[in-house]
Scaffold this active site. Structure first.
Site, mmCIF file in Angstrom:
data_model
loop_
_atom_site.group_PDB
_atom_site.id
_atom_site.type_symbol
_atom_site.label_atom_id
_atom_site.label_comp_id
_atom_site.label_asym_id
_atom_site.label_seq_id
_atom_site.Cartn_x
_atom_site.Cartn_y
_atom_site.Cartn_z
ATOM 1 N N HIS A 11 0.831 -1.209 0.000
ATOM 2 C CA HIS A 11 0.000 0.000 0.000
ATOM 3 C C HIS A 11 0.866 1.260 0.000
ATOM 4 C CE1 HIS A 11 -3.761 2.190 1.278
ATOM 5 N NE2 HIS A 11 -2.845 3.043 1.719
ATOM 6 N N GLU A 12 1.795 1.339 0.951
ATOM 7 C CA GLU A 12 2.617 2.544 1.066
ATOM 8 C C GLU A 12 3.574 2.694 -0.120
ATOM 9 O OE1 GLU A 12 1.694 4.669 3.033
ATOM 10 O OE2 GLU A 12 0.466 3.459 4.393
ATOM 11 N N HIS A 34 1.819 4.605 -2.804
ATOM 12 C CA HIS A 34 1.927 6.057 -2.602
ATOM 13 C C HIS A 34 3.301 6.563 -3.048
ATOM 14 C CE1 HIS A 34 -1.834 6.564 -0.562
ATOM 15 N NE2 HIS A 34 -1.507 5.837 0.491
ATOM 16 N N HIS A 60 3.675 6.675 -6.776
ATOM 17 C CA HIS A 60 2.875 7.777 -7.305
ATOM 18 C C HIS A 60 3.643 9.096 -7.167
ATOM 19 C CE1 HIS A 60 -1.486 9.570 -7.531
ATOM 20 N NE2 HIS A 60 -0.703 10.005 -8.488
#
Length: 603
Positions: free
Chosen positions: A394-395, A398, A401
């Site tokens: 998940h991290e 980020h 991105h």
């Protein structure tokens, strides 16, 4: 057998290779101090000296923008460094003071530059657009300038803007109080492990202890946390109410219809997106009620409690996956995103992006952060389990991105909105789950993965929508003149829990206080974006896996887009339209299908 060590190490006891490399921001504090001085003595005076010049023509406007960018990049780096250091050990007073200095400097800069928007908007729309037409270098700033025009009615006079900026340090007081209380001051009573030995309870250990197959340990952990918060319920209610009133004050000061309107309109998010999310989820709540019944049957418990939602359902010990194994799995799962994505991700994992493990007083939870001039940084508390593996994926979403945005966009558009932030993170989780299901023959692991996907949607879409509804209602209460007390906050929270989770869940009175420990409530109207994000991510992951390289390239282009277009348009370019309820329906139907699969696998 418990799944955590009995003692949490100090920061000094953690191996350097398991920590993030802060030196990539500043080699030492002396370098940080030099940049603080550079802002105060050079960059800020250079920008403030331009006050009163914007009517002089397009060259003057370009000079202001360039000076503002030069200042902004350095200020961002200063603040990130101080905040990361403070989060390493929230009891370290030196770094807490450093973060306060960075925040104070940010407020000072904000106040000293508050003249820019009012002075710019003293020009007519025709003048601003004429400036762009007459100076090609300003074309770069067209979208930013058009945004200023769109929000013209919500920008106040220079004097009022300066006053609002100066009040920023006060407005963050509720969040600062909550963070210090929750992460540094609050201590929880220990529980007994299976052998009757004392076991320390921390927020960093909370999730892993709730995976323990022993219901007594899960219950004791839950009670240790929530009974402790309940002791401070009145203070926490007053603190949260202060945060809500602050949001409403700024919304009124800028002429918005409500605090929610003030949050959505600057991001070009229609109010209908927020309201449709809640109403569409309500339509599908029977699927969550059914999951509660299936989980209760599989666990074989007489009653289902909040602390029973995380324990694995196959009765076996949770799968253990250490950090290196997890990183390898993630790299393989994300190969469909293309060579550039994969190589950048591999480099990041080797370059100490991740602060991996818990230490005493380290900030709980997980996040990815950084600045335009830096690598991404990930804080987490990895526990060698499936939940930590998916948190890492998940991290990293980020982080990638951010990396792609900064690589392909100039500083002006080198950040992305919160609305799209959760798309990249939850898409990574979806691709990881599909990869592991396809490559594993282990029935126990496959069952865990199906459960993982169900709980991911439950936790990210359903739970965060509940939180979003709680925030909407608490702000409405204050906007209609009602006080926020510990009693009515707990009553509202209990009503929502009953509605969302249905008749299978036994609601212990300790659950009523859960609202008091949710840190995201101090980033108001943030959590709904988890729900919209996972809905968009599930749709995009399906397109990538079924359509191949073309869909993957469209998605990577979305990551590269930064803030160069509106969030809604960026997502449309990637292949999903969030102005319709269709992505929410599809995600909830996916949830229902997974519950059916779980029911069949365990029948």
């Amino acid at each position: 057998m418990t799944m955590v060590e009995e003692q949490v190490p100090t920061r000094e006891e953690v191996s350097a290779e398991d920590t993030w490399d802060i030196s990539s921001l500043y080699a030492d504090q002396a370098a940080w101090e030099a940049d603080v001085e550079r802002i105060s003595n050079a960059l800020l005076p250079a920008l403030t000296s331009l006050q009163g010049t914007l009517a002089n023509g397009p060259e003057a406007l370009l000079a202001v923008f360039q000076a503002q960018e030069a200042l902004g990049m350095v200020l961002e780096q200063i603040y990130v460094y101080a905040s990361l250091r403070a989060d390493e050990d929230t009891a370290n007073q030196h770094y807490q003071a450093l973060e306060e200095r960075a925040a104070a400097l940010s407020i000072k800069v904000s106040a000293a530059t508050s003249w820019i928007e009012p002075e710019l908007l003293a020009l007519s729309d025709e003048q601003i657009l004429g400036y762009i037409s007459s100076l090609p270098a300003l074309e770069h700033y067209r979208r930013a300038l058009e945004e200023q025009i769109r929000l013209r009615q919500h920008t106040r006079s220079g004097e009022v803007e300066e006053l609002l900026a100066q009040s920023g340090e006060i407005s963050r007081g509720a969040q600062t109080t909550f963070n210090m209380f929750s992460d540094a001051d609050l201590k929880f009573p220990p529980i007994e492990d299976e052998q009757g030995k004392p076991l320390e309870v921390t927020m960093g250990r909370y999730a892993v202890l709730l995976e323990n197959p022993n219901q007594r340990i899960r219950r004791d952990t839950f009670m240790s946390i929530h009974r402790t918060y309940r002791q401070f319920r009145n203070m926490l209610a007053a603190n949260y109410a202060t945060n809500v009133r602050s949001n409403i004050f700024y919304a009124k000061a800028r002429g918005y219809d409500s605090a929610l309107d003030a949050s959505l309109k600057p991001k070009e998010i229609p109010m209908s997106v927020y309201d449709n999310l809640i109403s569409t989820v309500h339509e599908h709540l029977p699927k969550l009620h059914r999951y509660g019944a299936v989980r209760k049957r599989i666990l074989g418990v007489n009653s289902l409690h909040a602390y029973d939602w995380f324990v694995p359902l196959n009765g076996a010990a949770p799968t253990k996956i250490d950090f290196e194994q997890g990183a390898s799995l993630i790299l393989s799962a994300l190969e469909p995103l293309g060579a550039e994505y994969s190589s950048s991700l591999g480099h990041g994992l080797e370059s100490r992006w991740v602060d991996r493990y818990e230490n005493k007083n380290k900030r709980s939870g997980a996040y990815s952060w950084g600045c335009y001039t830096s690598q991404p940084f990930i804080l987490m508390n990895y526990k060698n389990n499936l939940n930590s593996l998916f948190t890492l994926a998940h991290e990293l979403g980020h982080s990638m991105h951010s990396l792609m945005t900064r690589k392909y966009q100039p500083y002006t558009y080198g950040h992305y909105t919160l609305f799209v932030a959760e798309v990249a993170s939850t898409l990574n989780e979806a691709l990881l789950a599909e990869y592991m299901l396809k490559t594993s023959d282990d029935p126990a692991l496959r069952l865990q993965l199906v459960t993982q996907q169900i709980d991911d949607i439950r936790g990210t879409l359903l739970r965060q929508t509940l939180f979003a509804e709680f925030e909407r209602e608490t702000h409405r209460m204050v906007e209609h003149g009602e006080a926020l007390t510990a009693d009515n906050l707990s009553a509202l929270y209990r009503r929502l829990i009953e509605q969302y989770y249905g008749p299978e869940l036994v609601i212990d009175e300790e659950l009523d206080i859960e609202w008091a420990r949710i840190p995201h409530f101090y980033r108001s109207f943030y959590v709904y974006q988890y729900s919209t994000g996972i809905s968009a991510a599930l749709a995009l992951a399906d397109k990538i896996l079924t359509e191949g390289a073309g869909a993957a390239e469209n998605y990577v282009n979305f990551l590269r887009g930064g803030n160069s277009k509106s969030s809604i348009d960026l997502l449309k370019g990637a292949g999903v339209d969030m102005t319709t309820p269709d992505p929410i329906h599809r995600a909830m139907n996916r949830f229902g299908d997974l519950v059916t699969k779980l029911d069949e696998l365990t029948a």
